[in-house]
Design a protein around this motif. Structure first.
Motif, PDB file in Angstrom:
ATOM      1  N   ALA A   1      -3.906  12.857  -0.693  1.00 47.47           N
ATOM      2  CA  ALA A   1      -3.289  12.433  -1.955  1.00 47.47           C
ATOM      3  C   ALA A   1      -3.338  13.549  -2.987  1.00 47.47           C
ATOM      4  O   ALA A   1      -2.370  13.771  -3.730  1.00 47.47           O
TER       5      ALA A   1
ATOM      6  N   THR B   1       0.253   1.745   5.650  1.00 48.93           N
ATOM      7  CA  THR B   1       0.759   3.033   5.143  1.00 48.93           C
ATOM      8  C   THR B   1       1.318   3.882   6.267  1.00 48.93           C
ATOM      9  O   THR B   1       2.197   4.722   6.034  1.00 48.93           O
TER      10      THR B   1
ATOM     11  N   GLU C   1       0.844  -1.194   0.000  1.00 49.78           N
ATOM     12  CA  GLU C   1       0.000   0.000   0.000  1.00 49.78           C
ATOM     13  C   GLU C   1       0.876   1.239   0.000  1.00 49.78           C
ATOM     14  O   GLU C   1       1.894   1.300   0.674  1.00 49.78           O
ATOM     15  N   ARG C   2       0.448   2.239  -0.761  1.00 57.12           N
ATOM     16  CA  ARG C   2       1.203   3.484  -0.799  1.00 57.12           C
ATOM     17  C   ARG C   2       0.282   4.644  -0.467  1.00 57.12           C
ATOM     18  O   ARG C   2      -0.851   4.713  -0.914  1.00 57.12           O
ATOM     19  N   PHE C   3       0.770   5.549   0.329  1.00 51.99           N
ATOM     20  CA  PHE C   3       0.017   6.727   0.740  1.00 51.99           C
ATOM     21  C   PHE C   3       1.062   7.728   1.229  1.00 51.99           C
ATOM     22  O   PHE C   3       2.022   7.337   1.892  1.00 51.99           O
TER      23      PHE C   3
ATOM     24  N   PHE D   1      -3.995   5.691   5.836  1.00 48.40           N
ATOM     25  CA  PHE D   1      -5.335   5.731   5.243  1.00 48.40           C
ATOM     26  C   PHE D   1      -5.583   4.457   4.448  1.00 48.40           C
ATOM     27  O   PHE D   1      -4.696   3.955   3.770  1.00 48.40           O
ATOM     28  N   GLY D   2      -6.812   3.980   4.529  1.00 50.30           N
ATOM     29  CA  GLY D   2      -7.239   2.890   3.667  1.00 50.30           C
ATOM     30  C   GLY D   2      -8.743   2.908   3.530  1.00 50.30           C
ATOM     31  O   GLY D   2      -9.445   3.396   4.416  1.00 50.30           O
TER      32      GLY D   2
ATOM     33  N   ARG E   1      -4.714  -1.533   5.319  1.00 51.63           N
ATOM     34  CA  ARG E   1      -4.083  -0.524   4.463  1.00 51.63           C
ATOM     35  C   ARG E   1      -3.637   0.675   5.290  1.00 51.63           C
ATOM     36  O   ARG E   1      -2.570   1.241   5.064  1.00 51.63           O
TER      37      ARG E   1
ATOM     38  N   SER F   1       2.171   9.326   3.611  1.00 54.09           N
ATOM     39  CA  SER F   1       2.025   9.401   5.066  1.00 54.09           C
ATOM     40  C   SER F   1       2.726  10.632   5.624  1.00 54.09           C
ATOM     41  O   SER F   1       3.892  10.891   5.334  1.00 54.09           O
TER      42      SER F   1
ATOM     43  N   GLY G   1      -8.598  11.155   3.240  1.00 46.04           N
ATOM     44  CA  GLY G   1      -7.511  10.380   2.640  1.00 46.04           C
ATOM     45  C   GLY G   1      -7.224  10.823   1.224  1.00 46.04           C
ATOM     46  O   GLY G   1      -6.061  11.004   0.829  1.00 46.04           O
ATOM     47  N   ASN G   2      -8.284  11.029   0.456  1.00 49.73           N
ATOM     48  CA  ASN G   2      -8.092  11.453  -0.929  1.00 49.73           C
ATOM     49  C   ASN G   2      -7.630  12.904  -1.019  1.00 49.73           C
ATOM     50  O   ASN G   2      -6.911  13.268  -1.954  1.00 49.73           O
TER      51      ASN G   2
END
Lengths: 135, 391
Positions: free
Chosen positions: B103, B275, B4-6, B245-246, B271, B8, B99-100
């Motif tokens: 990103a 992350t 998983e990538r975020f 976040f997931g 997730r 962070s 979360g979005n």
């Protein structure tokens, strides 16, 4: 136009086939011709494989009770008048799960995993759908 | 298994505000949007002119959204965003929005995002269905049997109790603890202390769920401000970083939920932990969406806080009490304080308050991390955030 607060199903070309069978006391399910996997609710294509069309097959009507709830209160007039009633999730022996009611069965006899068999009832005026009783 | 990538830690929540409103007949939800956005920006020390990202979900009738709901609310408030998001995964939507937003900020689509929510859940004057989906398409095979939101959760509770022997008195502990924290919170909707016996004596709604197993229904709203770590250094208030976040989705119809004894928080939680580079053992306080007592039970196991099948013993053993392994819903939760439609917003706000040392309910001594888990629909979707580490 259709009343937005109605709970009566609004059919389309696909679902009409299933409801027409239910009016004749026949429970249809769909089968993936490639794998034999049975799916419900009916769809135009095999779930997860939109390149394949499922086949209609008649279910045996036998199943087991995955879960249930006895509804005592509802804010919807039509259901408030029916309480208490028993909503059920039924695992058909062919392998698909459907939403239904357990009817004509004392509540104290109802338990998860109990065997059931299908009956057909007019659950709303003009709407005949499968329900289940203790097998 | 994918990694998983975020991004962070790349963005922070610098403003948060929960409306004190609980019963607001005649007040349009858009008025509440404007009120809470102004207050959240004030908390951050920012003005609306700086906001270039906007996220909300207002598709429920009581949210007055109709079509294009994010567009109309942006218009009402006067936001001109370069990034807009109206993802609707039910009550978990505000977590998805945060979360979005992180990103989008990291990708350079915007710098400062307002996430807002408002609903006239209690007093909305127009007809609103109690049913999960419409009576067309998939809903043709479920809605005619009267599967309401409460009975959908009740179906899960029945199956879980059958498989694992969870007892109603154990589940009631969730409602009792929520009320205990609501008792401290001056804005909570219901504040009088309750006992397990009170829960068990409350009217049966849909077996095994009784009235006090169900969340309150309020008119309210809230907003939060998310900005880049760089911008956050200059903001009026400090606030936690978004560390993990997931999100995950499950089903629209209850007959499509394969295993009713767990939720897709197993995926969104994994997730979020992955992350953030953290594990459940690192988390000492959490906000767990409590639409119903059973929601909390299933979520705690799915997130890995409690082994499968053992949540009843966890509740009975005081696991969610103030001195227990994991105090939760420290403002009184949806069960007692505030649930206007999408509790996720208030759960995030309470996490921010907890990390700032400003909970109106149970304030724990200097928590460093807080997990927030949102559950949308009828166990249909989840989103998980891990907040912590001031910028």
């Amino acid at each position: 136009m259709i009343d937005m607060t109605s709970v009566h199903p609004v059919h389309n070309a696909l679902s009409e086939h299933w409801f027409e069978a239910a009016r004749r006391d026949v429970l249809l399910v769909q089968k993936d011709p490639a794998t034999g996997t049975v799916q419900m609710y009916p769809r135009a294509r095999v779930v997860g494989f939109p390149e394949r069309e499922p086949e209609w097959v008649e279910a045996s009507g036998r199943g087991t009770l995955y879960s249930y709830t006895v509804v005592h209160r509802s804010i919807h007039n039509e259901f408030a008048a029916m309480t208490p009633f028993v909503i059920a999730l039924v695992d058909l022996e062919e392998g698909a799960r459907i939403t239904s009611w357990v009817v004509d069965t004392p509540v104290e006899n109802i338990r998860c995993d109990m065997p059931l068999e299908v009956v057909f009832r007019e659950i709303h005026p003009g709407v005949k759908m499968p329900c289940f009783i203790e097998a | 298994m994918t990694t998983e990538r975020f991004p962070s830690g790349s963005a922070c929540i610098v403003g948060a505000y929960e409306s004190p409103r609980r019963k607001a007949p005649g007040i349009h939800p858009y008025q509440i949007h404007a009120e809470v956005i102004a207050k959240a920006l004030g908390d951050a020390g920012m003005s609306l002119s700086e906001v270039d990202g906007f996220a909300t979900a207002a598709s429920f009738p009581s949210e007055a959204g109709w079509q294009l709901n994010a567009v109309e609310i942006a218009e009402y408030v006067g936001i001109d965003p370069s990034w807009v998001c109206s993802t609707d995964i039910g009550g978990a939507a505000p977590l998805s929005h945060v979360g979005n937003a992180v990103a989008a900020i990291q990708a350079g689509l915007c710098n400062t995002v307002v996430v807002s929510y408002a609903s006239s859940g209690r007093s909305w004057p127009l007809n609103a269905s109690d049913f999960n989906t419409g009576q067309t398409g998939p809903g043709e095979f479920e809605v005619p049997y009267g599967v309401s939101t409460i009975s959908a959760y009740a179906l899960a509770a029945t199956r879980y109790m059958h498989e694992y022997g969870l007892r109603p008195e154990e589940l009631a502990e969730v409602a009792v603890q929520a009320r205990r924290y609501a008792n401290l919170n001056p804005n909570a909707m219901y504040r009088d202390l309750i006992t397990v016996d009170d829960v068990l004596a409350s009217p049966m709604i849909s077996t095994p769920l009784r009235k006090l197993d169900c969340c309150v229904v309020s008119d309210s709203g809230g907003a939060i401000v998310v900005t880049s770590k760089e911008r956050a250094r200059d903001s009026r208030r400090s606030g936690p970083s978004v560390l993990g976040f997931g999100e995950a989705i499950s089903h629209g119809q209850m007959n499509q939920m394969k295993d009713m004894t767990t939720t897709v928080a197993a995926h969104s939680g994994r997730r979020a932990f992955e992350t953030a580079g953290l594990t459940p053992e690192d988390i000492k306080v959490a906000q767990i969406y409590d639409s119903f007592t059973i929601t909390v039970a299933l979520s705690l196991e799915a997130l890995g806080f409690v082994p499968r099948g053992e949540v009843g013993a966890f509740f009975a053993g005081g696991g969610i009490r103030p001195d227990g392994r994991l105090p939760i819903n420290t403002d009184g939760g949806g069960l007692s304080s505030n649930h206007a439609g999408r509790r996720g917003m208030f759960a995030i706000i309470e996490a921010v308050r907890q990390l700032r040392g400003e909970s109106p309910g149970l304030q724990l001594p200097s928590p460093e991390l807080c997990l927030v888990n949102g559950t949308g629909g009828w166990l249909s979707a989840t989103a998980t955030l891990i907040l912590g580490g001031k910028q």
